[in-house]
Enzyme design. Sequence first.
Site, PDB file in Angstrom:
ATOM      1  N   ARG A   1       3.643  -0.553  -4.793  1.00 35.96           N
ATOM      2  CA  ARG A   1       3.364  -1.061  -3.444  1.00 35.96           C
ATOM      3  C   ARG A   1       2.017  -1.777  -3.354  1.00 35.96           C
ATOM      4  O   ARG A   1       1.659  -2.320  -2.315  1.00 35.96           O
ATOM      5  CB  ARG A   1       3.370   0.096  -2.437  1.00 35.96           C
ATOM      6  CG  ARG A   1       4.640   0.897  -2.449  1.00 35.96           C
ATOM      7  CD  ARG A   1       4.553   2.052  -1.492  1.00 35.96           C
ATOM      8  NE  ARG A   1       4.576   1.597  -0.118  1.00 35.96           N
ATOM      9  CZ  ARG A   1       5.668   1.339   0.570  1.00 35.96           C
ATOM     10  NH1 ARG A   1       6.831   1.510  -0.004  1.00 35.96           N
ATOM     11  NH2 ARG A   1       5.612   0.931   1.817  1.00 35.96           N
TER      12      ARG A   1
ATOM     13  N   HIS B   1      14.567 -37.579  -8.145  1.00 33.99           N
ATOM     14  CA  HIS B   1      13.951 -38.012  -6.890  1.00 33.99           C
ATOM     15  C   HIS B   1      12.493 -37.553  -6.796  1.00 33.99           C
ATOM     16  O   HIS B   1      12.010 -37.247  -5.712  1.00 33.99           O
ATOM     17  CB  HIS B   1      14.767 -37.498  -5.701  1.00 33.99           C
ATOM     18  CG  HIS B   1      16.151 -38.068  -5.665  1.00 33.99           C
ATOM     19  ND1 HIS B   1      16.401 -39.384  -5.367  1.00 33.99           N
ATOM     20  CD2 HIS B   1      17.363 -37.510  -5.940  1.00 33.99           C
ATOM     21  CE1 HIS B   1      17.712 -39.618  -5.441  1.00 33.99           C
ATOM     22  NE2 HIS B   1      18.306 -38.484  -5.796  1.00 33.99           N
TER      23      HIS B   1
ATOM     24  N   LYS C   1       5.850  -4.722  -4.726  1.00 31.36           N
ATOM     25  CA  LYS C   1       7.312  -4.676  -4.697  1.00 31.36           C
ATOM     26  C   LYS C   1       7.854  -4.622  -3.278  1.00 31.36           C
ATOM     27  O   LYS C   1       8.852  -5.241  -2.957  1.00 31.36           O
ATOM     28  CB  LYS C   1       7.803  -3.464  -5.487  1.00 31.36           C
ATOM     29  CG  LYS C   1       9.300  -3.447  -5.627  1.00 31.36           C
ATOM     30  CD  LYS C   1       9.738  -2.536  -6.732  1.00 31.36           C
ATOM     31  CE  LYS C   1      11.210  -2.707  -7.019  1.00 31.36           C
ATOM     32  NZ  LYS C   1      11.525  -4.017  -7.610  1.00 31.36           N
TER      33      LYS C   1
ATOM     34  N   GLU D   1      16.395 -17.810  -9.235  1.00 30.61           N
ATOM     35  CA  GLU D   1      15.968 -16.483  -9.649  1.00 30.61           C
ATOM     36  C   GLU D   1      15.392 -16.515 -11.070  1.00 30.61           C
ATOM     37  O   GLU D   1      14.375 -15.862 -11.355  1.00 30.61           O
ATOM     38  CB  GLU D   1      17.155 -15.505  -9.542  1.00 30.61           C
ATOM     39  CG  GLU D   1      16.871 -14.081  -9.932  1.00 30.61           C
ATOM     40  CD  GLU D   1      15.775 -13.401  -9.107  1.00 30.61           C
ATOM     41  OE1 GLU D   1      15.340 -13.967  -8.089  1.00 30.61           O
ATOM     42  OE2 GLU D   1      15.349 -12.315  -9.515  1.00 30.61           O
TER      43      GLU D   1
ATOM     44  N   CYS E   1       0.855  -1.182   0.000  1.00 29.00           N
ATOM     45  CA  CYS E   1       0.000   0.000   0.000  1.00 29.00           C
ATOM     46  C   CYS E   1       0.894   1.236   0.000  1.00 29.00           C
ATOM     47  O   CYS E   1       1.920   1.276   0.662  1.00 29.00           O
ATOM     48  CB  CYS E   1      -0.936   0.103   1.198  1.00 29.00           C
ATOM     49  SG  CYS E   1      -2.103  -1.251   1.307  1.00 29.00           S
TER      50      CYS E   1
ATOM     51  N   ASN F   1      -1.213   2.078   5.612  1.00 29.01           N
ATOM     52  CA  ASN F   1      -0.388   0.999   5.083  1.00 29.01           C
ATOM     53  C   ASN F   1       0.050   0.159   6.284  1.00 29.01           C
ATOM     54  O   ASN F   1       0.622   0.691   7.226  1.00 29.01           O
ATOM     55  CB  ASN F   1       0.822   1.614   4.362  1.00 29.01           C
ATOM     56  CG  ASN F   1       1.951   0.630   4.104  1.00 29.01           C
ATOM     57  OD1 ASN F   1       3.106   1.012   4.056  1.00 29.01           O
ATOM     58  ND2 ASN F   1       1.641  -0.634   3.941  1.00 29.01           N
ATOM     59  N   GLY F   2      -0.270  -1.147   6.243  1.00 28.46           N
ATOM     60  CA  GLY F   2       0.111  -2.008   7.364  1.00 28.46           C
ATOM     61  C   GLY F   2      -1.039  -2.928   7.733  1.00 28.46           C
ATOM     62  O   GLY F   2      -2.008  -3.065   6.986  1.00 28.46           O
TER      63      GLY F   2
ATOM     64  N   TRP G   1      -2.896  -2.744  -1.561  1.00 30.42           N
ATOM     65  CA  TRP G   1      -2.662  -4.173  -1.732  1.00 30.42           C
ATOM     66  C   TRP G   1      -3.476  -4.817  -0.621  1.00 30.42           C
ATOM     67  O   TRP G   1      -3.134  -4.701   0.555  1.00 30.42           O
ATOM     68  CB  TRP G   1      -1.178  -4.494  -1.579  1.00 30.42           C
ATOM     69  CG  TRP G   1      -0.819  -5.899  -1.953  1.00 30.42           C
ATOM     70  CD1 TRP G   1      -0.497  -6.352  -3.199  1.00 30.42           C
ATOM     71  CD2 TRP G   1      -0.733  -7.034  -1.086  1.00 30.42           C
ATOM     72  NE1 TRP G   1      -0.225  -7.698  -3.151  1.00 30.42           N
ATOM     73  CE2 TRP G   1      -0.368  -8.143  -1.877  1.00 30.42           C
ATOM     74  CE3 TRP G   1      -0.948  -7.234   0.277  1.00 30.42           C
ATOM     75  CZ2 TRP G   1      -0.193  -9.427  -1.355  1.00 30.42           C
ATOM     76  CZ3 TRP G   1      -0.778  -8.516   0.809  1.00 30.42           C
ATOM     77  CH2 TRP G   1      -0.400  -9.594  -0.019  1.00 30.42           C
TER      78      TRP G   1
ATOM     79  N   LYS H   1      11.563 -15.330 -12.020  1.00 30.24           N
ATOM     80  CA  LYS H   1      11.240 -14.268 -12.984  1.00 30.24           C
ATOM     81  C   LYS H   1      10.118 -14.715 -13.908  1.00 30.24           C
ATOM     82  O   LYS H   1       9.184 -13.980 -14.184  1.00 30.24           O
ATOM     83  CB  LYS H   1      12.463 -13.866 -13.830  1.00 30.24           C
ATOM     84  CG  LYS H   1      13.514 -13.057 -13.123  1.00 30.24           C
ATOM     85  CD  LYS H   1      13.121 -11.631 -12.821  1.00 30.24           C
ATOM     86  CE  LYS H   1      12.440 -11.427 -11.524  1.00 30.24           C
ATOM     87  NZ  LYS H   1      13.071 -11.304 -10.279  1.00 30.24           N
TER      88      LYS H   1
ATOM     89  N   GLU I   1       6.757 -14.951 -11.818  1.00 31.25           N
ATOM     90  CA  GLU I   1       6.185 -13.656 -11.428  1.00 31.25           C
ATOM     91  C   GLU I   1       5.629 -12.910 -12.630  1.00 31.25           C
ATOM     92  O   GLU I   1       4.581 -12.292 -12.557  1.00 31.25           O
ATOM     93  CB  GLU I   1       7.280 -12.727 -10.871  1.00 31.25           C
ATOM     94  CG  GLU I   1       7.890 -13.094  -9.573  1.00 31.25           C
ATOM     95  CD  GLU I   1       8.964 -12.086  -9.175  1.00 31.25           C
ATOM     96  OE1 GLU I   1       8.776 -11.434  -8.152  1.00 31.25           O
ATOM     97  OE2 GLU I   1       9.991 -11.955  -9.870  1.00 31.25           O
TER      98      GLU I   1
HETATM   99  C1  G6P Z   1       8.818  -8.726  -3.158  1.00 32.59           C
HETATM  100  C2  G6P Z   1       9.306  -8.338  -4.541  1.00 32.59           C
HETATM  101  C3  G6P Z   1      10.568  -9.124  -4.893  1.00 32.59           C
HETATM  102  C4  G6P Z   1      11.633  -8.920  -3.819  1.00 32.59           C
HETATM  103  C5  G6P Z   1      11.083  -9.267  -2.430  1.00 32.59           C
HETATM  104  C6  G6P Z   1      12.038  -8.837  -1.337  1.00 32.59           C
HETATM  105  O1  G6P Z   1       8.342 -10.034  -3.163  1.00 32.59           O
HETATM  106  O2  G6P Z   1       8.302  -8.569  -5.508  1.00 32.59           O
HETATM  107  O3  G6P Z   1      11.074  -8.678  -6.138  1.00 32.59           O
HETATM  108  O4  G6P Z   1      12.731  -9.716  -4.095  1.00 32.59           O
HETATM  109  O5  G6P Z   1       9.859  -8.578  -2.194  1.00 32.59           O
HETATM  110  O6  G6P Z   1      12.144  -7.446  -1.368  1.00 32.59           O
HETATM  111  P1  G6P Z   1      13.355  -6.618  -0.830  1.00 32.59           P
HETATM  112  O7  G6P Z   1      12.968  -5.189  -1.066  1.00 32.59           O
HETATM  113  O8  G6P Z   1      13.466  -6.947   0.618  1.00 32.59           O
HETATM  114  O9  G6P Z   1      14.565  -7.017  -1.595  1.00 32.59           O
END
Ligand code: G6P
Length: 610
Positions: free
Chosen positions: A27, A505, A605, A482, A2, A100-101, A74, A486, A489
């Site tokens: 956010r 396995h 994010k 990673e 948020c 926010n929270g 969010w 990607k 996501e």
């Molecule tokens: C969210 C984002 C990711 C990020 C993660 C940790 O899930 O979508 O891209 O890696 O948070 O965020 P940070 O800001 O702690 O790296």
Amino acid sequence: MCGIVGYVGKRDLIPVLVGGLRKLEYRGYDSAGVAFLKDDRLNVVKCKGRLTNLEEKLGGVSVEGSIGIGHTRWATHGEPSDINAHPQTNAVGDLAVVHNGIIENFRQLKSWLQAKGIRFVSETDTEVIAHLVNYYYEGDLRSAVLKAVKMLEGSYAIGVICLNEPDRIIGAKKDSPLIIGLGKGENILASDFPALLEYTKEVYILEDNEVAEITENSIEVFDTLGNRVEKEVFKVDWNLDQAEKGGWEHFMIKEIHEQPVAMHDTLMARLHDDRIDLSEINLNEEIIRSITGIKIVACGSAYHAGVLGKYVIENIGRIPVDVDIASEFRYRMPSPILSENELFIVISQSGETADTIAALREAHKKGAKVIAITNVKGSTVSREADFTMHTQAGIEVAVATSKGYLTQVLCLYMIAAEIGRIRKTITEEEYSAFIDNLKRIPDCLREILKEKGQIQQLAASRFSDVHEFFIGRGMDYALMMEGSLKLKELSYIHSETYAAGELKHGPIALIEDNTLVMVLATQEALIDKVVSNIREVKARGAFVVAMTMNRYAEKFEHDSDLIIRLPDIDDMFAPILAAVPYQLYGYYTAVNKGCDVDKPRNLAKSVTVE
Ligand code: G6P
């Protein structure tokens, strides 16, 4: 999660609020809303969906010389809907709150307020705050907010306005970020810097339990007892154009292309005369010699950076590294174990991830000195850690990280090199070669970006896949975590990362005709093993896309359907290069599917709730 903004000043506040929310949409983006004073009324306009819906609903209204607050959501409590969108108001609708929270005791508070005859209209925890502030209001909004927040358990950053006090906004925070931009004859409240950059680069960063009273010509900050707190001005060193697309179709692709510069800047910031200078994180000879292990704690891609870092540090520095997911670490029962002489590192692009902050605090409680790797100066992680290594990635807007992740990886490589040099687990020559390889990375990344056509074609041919596998051994396995994330996501294709040797396995049961298996194989010592794993999946019908350096490519010609060639670089550094083709693959697959690349569904994010 948020984003909140608030404005008090002479300008038309609608573009300030909506423009600010646009910069904070990373956010959360389930719904958006604003509240402002106009024509002696408190007006609330809010709706489900993206900001464009809100803009339409606002219909070009202008509101000059007034106060207003805005929110992009969010959802945590209650589905995304017009009613659950913020701002939330008190019953008569002359007081509005953005939040926010998460208020953890909202049910108790709600029942308590309901018993007093107060009717709730939304399912949100935030509505409790609006009614609480109203309950305590006796002509002074600040003291009402102060009393209300004392009742709250959980996390909050809030902005509050009311009709009776038309010249001020009250802000308060605990465990969610809140900053105030200092203007001339105007002031702005926001969750993060990008929302303010158009107006000011000077900010106050609120600390937990502080309450701010903001008018157009004054900002006063108070502690829980109502005492004035003197704040220091923090100067933001980001530019507005970093938060704009600048001709690119999406922030994601722009940021992928910014990686050569981000890597160069992150390296050069601590490379002096071809020596890595880690004095910023106090990693001096004495400490490096005394540590017996390293614990790295992070979430999401930052966690993946940590896993890759583990392989590099253990290889170069010969020190055991334990990597933990922050949400797991913080609740390890009965409490997390931190050994004496263990170096504790948290990684967070935003520096605001709730679980990572909690892990940092947990480590502090245990007496550890915490090193942080973060991209955001002034963030909570950066302020609370004992020592901070700032990645020089610049503002990252796309929800899925690219340059944030890769610069974190680079920081861990630098730490590994220093550990190796000081503990003499590598020779001076090896150290120099290590630095030379790091210096080559930006150019290698440029080369890869030039060749993106091959990845584009692959993505165009596979975007209808239902699931894919990403496999590798050692460092390649770490990188594939990673790579797979990607794809997941960005394109919503289910993808699994597996250590290549572990596939048999269980997961190999899922391989059928034409299942795509992405294979990363950059470590010479492991190539024959990986080739055997390729044969195992090929025998079950898989379509294999192998990625390796030019010099090893022929080893894969027999058994792979496609080979993606990386520029030749020492094996140790190849996983860094490999990150980029997988980012591009996720990106182009998502574009082909018509996904919202910069704001994937259900994600945010900055995850400021646990
Ligand atoms: C969210 C984002 C990711 C990020 C993660 C940790 O899930 O979508 O891209 O890696 O948070 O965020 P940070 O800001 O702690 O790296």
